[in-house]
Design an enzyme around this catalytic site. Structure first.
Site, PDB file in Angstrom:
ATOM      1  N   ASP A 186      46.863  50.228  20.962  1.00  0.00           N
ATOM      2  CA  ASP A 186      47.055  51.601  20.486  1.00  0.00           C
ATOM      3  C   ASP A 186      45.757  52.280  20.073  1.00  0.00           C
ATOM      4  OD1 ASP A 186      49.802  51.423  20.853  1.00  0.00           O
ATOM      5  OD2 ASP A 186      50.160  50.697  18.823  1.00  0.00           O
ATOM      6  N   ARG A 237      50.487  60.401   6.387  1.00  0.00           N
ATOM      7  CA  ARG A 237      50.676  58.942   6.411  1.00  0.00           C
ATOM      8  C   ARG A 237      49.675  58.210   5.522  1.00  0.00           C
ATOM      9  NH1 ARG A 237      52.566  56.995  12.474  1.00  0.00           N
ATOM     10  NH2 ARG A 237      54.276  58.482  12.703  1.00  0.00           N
TER      11      ARG A 237
END
Length: 467
Positions: free
Chosen positions: A217, A297
């Site tokens: 990722d 986040r």
């Protein structure tokens, strides 16, 4: 992915049971603490003990007061004038859920002499990649400033400490750091930034095993099915995906004294709302500075127990703390400074969930400082835990947060200078005796036992006709 057979079997077992029936099995993760509130209490005890000691020495004008910060992690090792030759003392300084991370304690000192990363399958001795894949515990150090440009994700083995104190060490490039199905890792005083996806190639994960890796990722640090992890005094920014992600049954994690900046999705804790093993995830987020150009986040949580304590949130564009899947979020003694945007004053965000569901989630705020219109929306009945007055989490003032987070990020950099500088010439690089070092396979003994129990439970459920 490099998947051990036992994890493949476990994944098959879990995927074959419906979520409703799986809840009946009451899974517990290896490394999950049975009493998370006692860990929270211990964090407060250590913080208040450090603050009290600092204040006492200040009044007596003791020379020791100059090295004390009120931060229990730093005060544990930084007052030692010969810290460079007593590096493994750091392994005794962690707090919170990751406090049992041994790293390379009792292992040999490994000196990174080569900053190259030319071959992910046959790494050269002297490189960081060669060190982190070894089976035995190692305490990995850097004798000089170093830029390590990774060709592929850096896959760790268990019982490793990467200790960048005394040098200016940057890790950038393909994949960055992967902690997958391992335990006991400490990453300290490292710059991690500009990480991008890599993969579709072979990468070595141990001296005896290499395998095909799919595309990563682009996280700064990816924690996947791992436990007993401590990330301290790192500076993280500019990665393709998350700066730190912990998923797929990871637990026993402390993220402390780091400096986060220049990123959108900072930190993800939990694989998905439906992944029930992440209910056992336990993470301490302490003494960090969430700085410039951050969006969201900090963290974003799915399931688990997340303790957010004594951090400084100086900027966000959307929200600071978010979640779904009914995580427990315990916010204590943080400073939240809201942006000027009137639509982004709320610290918290329940992601894609109706109020009728999230009103029972246990999200609580105690002793937080809310600045510039910031507000925290609590929910749930809260846990009825009464802390002793001496261990109160209530910050005395904003200066308390300034003091405890003053050196967040890589030490010896900019305004966070702590006079460590580069290596002193007295450092002897001596490794300690390793007679009592743990086996690198020991983390999976408990796991295999748990797998056996799960197999028996699965058989019972099957025999009862629930499947």
């Amino acid at each position: 992915m490099l998947l051990p057979t036992s994890y493949i079997v476990l994944t098959w077992l879990l995927s074959s049971i419906s979520p409703a029936k799986m809840a009946m099995l009451n899974l517990t993760l290896p490394g999950q603490h049975p009493d998370p509130e006692s860990v929270v209490h211990d964090v407060h005890r250590r913080v208040n003990a450090s603050m009290a000691r600092r204040q006492m020495l200040e009044t007596t004008e003791s020379e020791d007061a100059s090295c004390l910060t009120g931060n229990p992690v730093d005060d544990c090792w930084k007052c030692d004038p010969d810290w460079a030759n007593n590096r493994q003392r750091l392994a005794d300084c962690a707090i919170g859920f990751g406090q049992y991370a041994l790293g390379g304690k009792n292992g040999e000192i490994y000196i990174v002499t080569d900053s190259s990363d030319d071959d992910a399958v046959e790494p050269k001795p002297g490189t960081l990649r060669y060190a982190v894949i070894q089976e035995e515990p190692l305490w990995i150090v850097f004798p000089a400033n170093m830029l390590i440009r990774l060709s592929q994700e850096l896959i760790f083995n268990s019982y490793k400490t990467v200790d960048g104190r005394g040098a200016n060490v940057h890790i950038v490039g393909g994949g960055c750091i992967t902690l997958q199905y391992i335990s006991n890792v400490i990453i300290h005083n490292i710059h991690i930034h500009d990480c991008h996806p890599s993969g579709e190639t072979n990468v070595r994960s141990s001296p005896t095993h290499w395998g095909w890796r799919t595309m990563s990722d682009g996280d700064g640090i990816s924690i996947f099915g791992a436990k007993d992890i401590w990330i301290d005094h790192c500076s993280l920014s500019h990665c393709k995906d998350g700066l730190i992600d912990a998923v797929m049954g990871s637990t026993g994690i402390t993220i402390s004294n780091n400096y986060f900046s220049h990123h959108n999705e900072v930190m993800l804790l939990g694989h998905s709302d439906e992944y029930l093993p992440d209910s056992g995830m336990q993470v301490t987020i302490a003494f960090n500075h969430f700085g410039e150009n951050l969006v969201q986040r900090m963290p974003r949580c799915r399931r688990g127990y997340i303790h957010v304590v004594n951090n400084d949130f100086t900027q966000w564009e959307m929200y600071a703390i978010g979640g779904s899947g009914s995580p427990t979020i315990n916010s204590q003694g943080n400073r939240y400074i809201a942006p000027s945007n009137t639509n982004a004053k709320e610290v918290t965000k329940r992601v894609d969930t109706d109020h009728s569901k999230w009103r029972d989630w246990n999200w609580r705020s105690e002793g937080d400082i809310l600045v510039n219109g910031a507000f925290f929306v609590a929910s749930g009945e809260g846990l009825e835990v009464k802390y002793e007055k001496a261990y109160s989490v209530e910050p005395k003032s904003a200066a308390y947060i300034d003091l405890i987070t003053w050196h967040a990020g890589v030490l010896g950099v900019g305004g966070r200078d702590n006079n460590l500088g580069e290596w002193n010439t007295r450092a002897k690089f001596q490794g300690s005796e390793a007679a009592d070092r743990p086996s690198s396979t020991s983390p999976f003994i408990v796991f295999i036992a748990a797998l056996s129990c799960l197999s028996l439970l699965y058989a019972d459920v099957f025999a009862s006709g629930l499947l």
